[in-house]
Design a protein around this motif. Structure first.
Motif, PDB file in Angstrom:
ATOM      1  N   UNK A 214       0.826  -1.206   0.000  1.00 59.70           N
ATOM      2  CA  UNK A 214       0.000   0.000   0.000  1.00 59.70           C
ATOM      3  C   UNK A 214       0.863   1.260   0.000  1.00 59.70           C
ATOM      4  N   UNK A 215       0.331   2.301  -0.622  1.00 61.02           N
ATOM      5  CA  UNK A 215       1.074   3.561  -0.687  1.00 61.02           C
ATOM      6  C   UNK A 215       1.275   4.126   0.713  1.00 61.02           C
ATOM      7  N   UNK A 216       0.245   3.981   1.548  1.00 59.37           N
ATOM      8  CA  UNK A 216       0.335   4.426   2.942  1.00 59.37           C
ATOM      9  C   UNK A 216       0.754   5.890   3.071  1.00 59.37           C
ATOM     10  N   UNK A 218       0.722   9.475   4.395  1.00 57.18           N
ATOM     11  CA  UNK A 218       0.293   9.875   5.740  1.00 57.18           C
ATOM     12  C   UNK A 218      -0.925  10.784   5.684  1.00 57.18           C
ATOM     13  N   UNK A 268       0.383  15.641   1.584  1.00 55.44           N
ATOM     14  CA  UNK A 268       1.107  14.733   2.471  1.00 55.44           C
ATOM     15  C   UNK A 268       1.347  13.358   1.894  1.00 55.44           C
ATOM     16  N   UNK A 269       1.976  13.310   0.730  1.00 55.95           N
ATOM     17  CA  UNK A 269       2.375  12.028   0.149  1.00 55.95           C
ATOM     18  C   UNK A 269       1.357  11.487  -0.830  1.00 55.95           C
ATOM     19  N   UNK A 271       2.782   9.103  -3.910  1.00 59.89           N
ATOM     20  CA  UNK A 271       3.506   7.912  -4.362  1.00 59.89           C
ATOM     21  C   UNK A 271       2.811   7.188  -5.514  1.00 59.89           C
ATOM     22  N   UNK A 376       2.281   2.912  -8.503  1.00 61.62           N
ATOM     23  CA  UNK A 376       3.013   3.218  -7.276  1.00 61.62           C
ATOM     24  C   UNK A 376       4.483   3.319  -7.621  1.00 61.62           C
ATOM     25  N   UNK A 488       5.130  17.537  -4.107  1.00 59.20           N
ATOM     26  CA  UNK A 488       4.800  16.346  -3.327  1.00 59.20           C
ATOM     27  C   UNK A 488       5.758  16.142  -2.159  1.00 59.20           C
ATOM     28  N   UNK A 489       6.656  17.106  -1.979  1.00 56.96           N
ATOM     29  CA  UNK A 489       7.693  16.928  -0.971  1.00 56.96           C
ATOM     30  C   UNK A 489       9.031  16.673  -1.631  1.00 56.96           C
ATOM     31  N   UNK A 658      11.861   3.138   1.595  1.00 57.07           N
ATOM     32  CA  UNK A 658      10.601   2.527   1.158  1.00 57.07           C
ATOM     33  C   UNK A 658      10.822   1.111   0.638  1.00 57.07           C
TER      34      UNK A 658
END
Lengths: 755, 224
Positions: A214-216, A218, A268-269, A271, A376, A488-489, A658
């Motif tokens: 999963x991308x997970x 945050x 916040x992310x 991916x 992903x 995206x950071x 990751x």
């Protein structure tokens, strides 16, 4: 622009470039589609140039990100942080069953004080586990959850297939209408490869299993929709594509796309999981339309796991035939990818190696009653790397060859020099020369054993011409750079400012980057590592045009022609006589009250494509407990011009973390009998934490090319190197991720029995 | 165990006053009592278990209470339900909203919502707002109220301790508490302090660098 798109399983472009053109490899990263194609683009080398790197002050240096202070103080506004007058909170209800029909009774929920609206989200048919079926808007999130609990959902459950085994079984419940198991490859004739395998000196085989990851992110998926009636709306979205939002949202709000503004200040992310408005965003828009009030809808964590995407898992059965020298002469494979109700990313087997061999690969996908997989980070490549790098090491051990030597023999000619240089540098960094087990695993009886593993990655990372950038210079000397793009950071905001500051002779803090708004210039969605190579040339072009426009204004002041001028730090001066100068503020004072606005578009010659990287891992295995401890990871990466050494290093290390997490911990678990997602939370779905971070060393190669995206390459090899290091340390080949202690112990026991 | 995992001691939480709002026509409890009837045999009703729990379980508190919270050195009256977490109180009830503290897992497994309660790091998603009455809450916004950065925040910026940045406030709060206890904290102690914090971008190596650099700078300045 695009001519004859081809899948770049092919190493080379289809033909030599036409005069004034060049080939670049581009990833098409629309959600779920992650094909790499060759594109022939203009190679006009006129116009702006990056210039000599040793003279750069900001670009190609390590620059702290400009939004760092906002992030460390909590001032950075993420979409989920938006608070608007009259805003209500919404939640979605997930289907309890993977497959069936549902009837909803919403009245009781609507009757709860504080609940303002309850809507059904689909027609009552459910075909994947956790599909959102209803949404509630209320004055507080707590009351919205009361509303969800008060919805009476009556299910007619139908038989389901939530695991590939269930889906592939005879008489399995049907998933969709295309058949549960679909063969996507066209070639069915394996006779040539079968012959080559039969004649091979050695044969090596294995079946690798890859869990669903999963991308997970945050920050969960979701939006805040600011609609208060009327004919305008603003959607604050946690998205990788500012411009993927307005069209979808307009449809749901009954507005025109140009009446909807998308805003992405910080996110916040993503991916790869956050493109388009999605079911949740659509629900939020419908609620906002109904209530004519701002609606805040972010998925809760469990729904995020169920319904917001995943990396396709799969199974690779590979067999390689080798000649006496260790060269792979034939590869036969069956690649099965899991896509849920979707198709899953392609797993490009064979991966990098063995291109000169005869190859037959059957590519299949299996559908299950689960959420569609999404792109992903490096879609398909980490999966392909896992089996292919494992196969390489097995080939080395079967042939008695050094782990680097087997790679040298089997790399394609066009890439051998690059990857061997990177692999040998990784070997030097990780202490390979002192390592005793180069061509056979350590089968001794010691308790704590250390192994080393290697793996490599490739990615296109080319740009495209979607970005339009504006640079504004005001009469008071202040400068802004504007683009609708999203950060995206990765440090997008920072390099927008640093490129402009470099071009205009300013300090970084003199340029204000303004991004993440669909009313600014168009920009591509951030997928496939295409943002930096698409955006940075456009920013450079806009800054270049701003500089030339300013020179036109300043030249008469100095009594010279515009092309006799150049910028110095905080000034514009005559190139031949730097003492003849105008300070920046004075130069800008010549502008009218409207200041100056310059536009920029993509410049193909400032970008390039095709990155390569190698990584190595050193792993300790405790043969008493099976415990796996990653001691060290190293990486050597090329990526053209580094826009910011600091943020690129962070991205590379982040990819390695990751990959470590993917290798050691991550796996979606669904109960096949109950049809329940058992670990849809951060206690049971584990991602790497601070205690799991090894010593890390990363190096970038000096690479004279233009800007290339590298973020995907970072995440591709790490877990494969770790799996290989475990095998090297103790002899156990773990074929299925996650790589866990119990599998080490089972493997050691099997080795012991074999003697 | 991380300190961040410890819930606050609820010594002086007030008795929530029930029913400060006008009595609604249908209370949630009244609904849940009725909902059990809907759940006929063979039908899976989402509401059933909740209904049973509410109908036969311990008495539930209803309505809102007005409490005075002490946040970042200022007292603030907020009206909220007793079940409201400190996290949601900060983000949704305070004025102005304190959204620097992030909601990620909402069940104490990621550390993104870490705040200080009487100087100790706690998960604000696992803390009821009403339980903090009489205690001092400090959030990420309270670390640098006038916009200046703390030493740790500066080092986070210098060492690129944020990528997407969503975990950053939680890490900053957890490590701040650690360095306040011991500016000479070792890498092991720093890791212990933020072992309850998740970062998906993989920024941990830079966070460690930032924390160690901040520790050195704080020691050079003599503690704070």
């Amino acid at each position: 622009m695009a001519l004859e798109p081809l899948r770049t399983q092919d190493e080379k472009p289809p033909r030599p470039a036409a005069p004034g053109k060049k080939w670049i490899r581009v990833t098409k990263a629309v959600n779920g589609i992650d094909t790499e194609v060759w594109e022939e683009v203009s190679d006009d080398t006129g116009g702006p140039q990056w210039g000599p790197r040793e003279q750069m002050r900001l670009v190609s240096r390590a620059v702290p990100r400009v939004d760092g202070p906002d992030k460390v103080t909590g001032r950075a506004m993420y979409s989920s942080d938006m608070r608007l007058p009259g805003m209500v909170f919404a939640r979605v209800l997930r289907s309890r069953v993977p497959c069936g029909t549902v009837q909803l009774e919403l009245e009781a929920a609507k009757a709860i004080p504080g609940v303002l609206a309850v809507i059904a989200l689909n027609n009552g048919n459910v075909d994947w586990l956790g599909r959102p079926i209803a949404a509630v808007a209320a004055t507080t999130p707590e009351i919205a959850e009361d509303g969800l609990r008060a919805i009476v959902a009556q299910y007619e459950e139908q038989p389901f297939a939530v695991t590939p085994e269930q889906a592939a079984a005879e008489n399995a419940p049907k998933v969709g209408s295309r058949g549960n198991v679909r063969t996507l490859s066209k070639n069915t004739d394996s006779s040539e490869v079968d012959d080559a395998l039969a004649k091979a000196a050695k044969r090596v085989q294995g079946t690798w299993k890859i869990p669903v990851q999963h991308h997970a992110c945050l920050e969960s998926h979701g939006v805040v929709v600011d609609y208060r009636g009327g004919d305008e709306a603003t959607v604050y979205a946690s998205t990788q594509g500012t411009f993927t939002i307005p069209g979808d949202a307009a449809g749901a709000l009954g507005l025109k796309p140009n009446q909807v503004t998308a805003v992405v200040e910080h996110m916040g992310g993503g991916f790869g999981s956050k493109f388009q408005l999605g079911i949740e965003g659509d629900a939020a828009c419908r609620l906002a339309k109904l209530l004519a009030r701002p609606v805040h809808l972010m998925l809760d964590r469990a729904t995020e796991f169920h319904a917001a995407g995943n990396r396709s898992g799969g199974e690779h059965t590979l067999e390689a035939g080798l000649d006496e020298k260790g060269q792979i002469v034939a590869i036969k494979g069956r690649v099965t990818r899991l896509g849920g109700v979707g198709q899953g990313s392609g797993h490009p087997i064979p991966y990098i190696y063995g291109r000169d061999a005869k190859v037959f690969v059957e590519d299949r996908c299996i559908h299950t009653h689960t959420d569609s997989s999404r792109a992903m980070r490096g879609p398909g490549h980490p999966q392909a790397s896992f089996s292919m790098e494992g196969l390489m090491d097995e080939c080395a051990y079967a042939s008695g060859l050094d782990l680097l030597e087997i790679r040298r023999i089997n790399l394609p000619d066009s890439r051998r020099e690059l990857y061997m240089r990177q692999l040998e540098r990784c070997a030097a960094l990780i202490g390979w020369d002192k390592h005793a087990f180069k061509n056979a695993p350590d089968l001794s009886k010691s308790e704590l054993k250390v192994g080393i593993g290697f793996a490599i990655a490739r990615w296109g990372g080319g740009g495209n011409g979607q970005c339009k950038v504006e640079v504004r210079v005001a009469q008071d000397g202040s400068v802004e750079v504007l683009s609708g793009t999203q950060d995206l950071g990765t440090g997008t905001r920072t390099y927008c400012a640093s490129i402009v500051a470099e071009e205009l002779g300013l300090e970084l803090n003199q340029v204000r980057p303004r991004i993440g708004r669909s009313t600014f210039g168009s920009a591509n969605a951030s997928g496939g590592s295409t943002t930096a190579p698409s955006l940075s040339p456009s920013v450079k072009h806009a800054a270049h045009n701003a500089r030339l426009a300013l020179f036109e204004k300043v030249a008469p002041l100095l009594g010279v022609k515009p092309d006799e001028l150049e910028v110095g730090l905080g000034e514009i001066h005559v190139a031949a006589k730097p003492s003849q100068k105008v300070a920046w503020k004075d130069a800008c004072a010549t502008l009218g009250p409207a200041g100056l606005s310059a536009q920029g578009e993509w410049q193909a010659h400032l970008a390039s494509s095709d990155v390569g990287g190698a990584q190595a891992a050193k792993v300790q295995v405790d043969t008493r407990t099976g415990e796996i401890k990653v001691l060290e990871m190293v990486a050597v990466q090329n990526c053209g011009l580094l826009l910011n050494r600091m943020s690129v290093k962070s991205q590379l290390q982040g990819g390695m973390v990751q990959a470590l997490s993917y290798g050691l911990f991550e796996e979606r678990v669904i109960d096949p009998d109950l049809g329940l997602f058992l670990n849809a939370n951060f206690e049971d779905y584990k991602i790497a934490g601070v205690r799991e971070i090894p010593r890390m060393t990363v190096e970038f190669e000096d690479d004279p090319r233009g800007v290339i995206g590298m973020a995907e390459a970072a995440v591709i090899p790490g877990h494969s190197a770790i799996a290989n290091a475990i095998r090297n340390a103790c002899g156990v080949r773990i074929f299925d991720m996650p790589l866990t202690a119990d599998k080490v112990l089972v493997g050691l026991e099997a080795l012991r029995k074999k003697g | 165990m991380s300190d961040a995992a410890s819930p606050p001691e609820a010594k002086s939480s007030p008795e929530p006053r029930s029913g400060s709002q006008a009595k609604p026509a249908l209370t949630r409890r009244a609904f849940f009592k009725g909902a059990g009837v809907v759940a006929a045999g063979g039908v899976i009703g989402e509401a059933v278990s909740a209904a049973n729990a509410r109908a036969y379980g311990p008495a539930t508190l209803e309505g809102t209470v007005e409490v005075e919270l002490d946040i970042n050195g200022a007292k603030q009256k907020v009206t909220l339900e007793p079940r409201t977490t400190l996290l949601n109180a900060l983000r949704n009830h305070c004025n102005p909203p304190l959204t620097g503290t992030k909601l990620v897992c909402d069940r104490g497994s990621c550390g993104a919502c870490t705040v200080h309660l009487d100087g100790r790091p706690v998960y604000s998603c696992m803390t009821l707002a009403v339980d903090t009455v009489g205690h001092k809450v400090k959030t990420i916004e309270g670390l640098s109220p006038r916009g200046e950065l703390t030493v740790l925040q500066q080092k986070f910026c210098e060492h690129d301790g944020s990528q997407c940045g969503f975990c950053t406030p939680g890490f900053v709060m957890a490590i701040t508490a650690c360095l306040e206890r011991n500016p000479a904290a070792s890498l092991d102690e720093i890791q212990n302090a933020c072992s309850g914090n998740l970062c998906r971008c993989g920024t941990q190596p830079q966070i460690f660098e930032a924390a160690l650099a901040a520790g050195r700078a704080l020691q050079a300045k003599g503690g704070k």
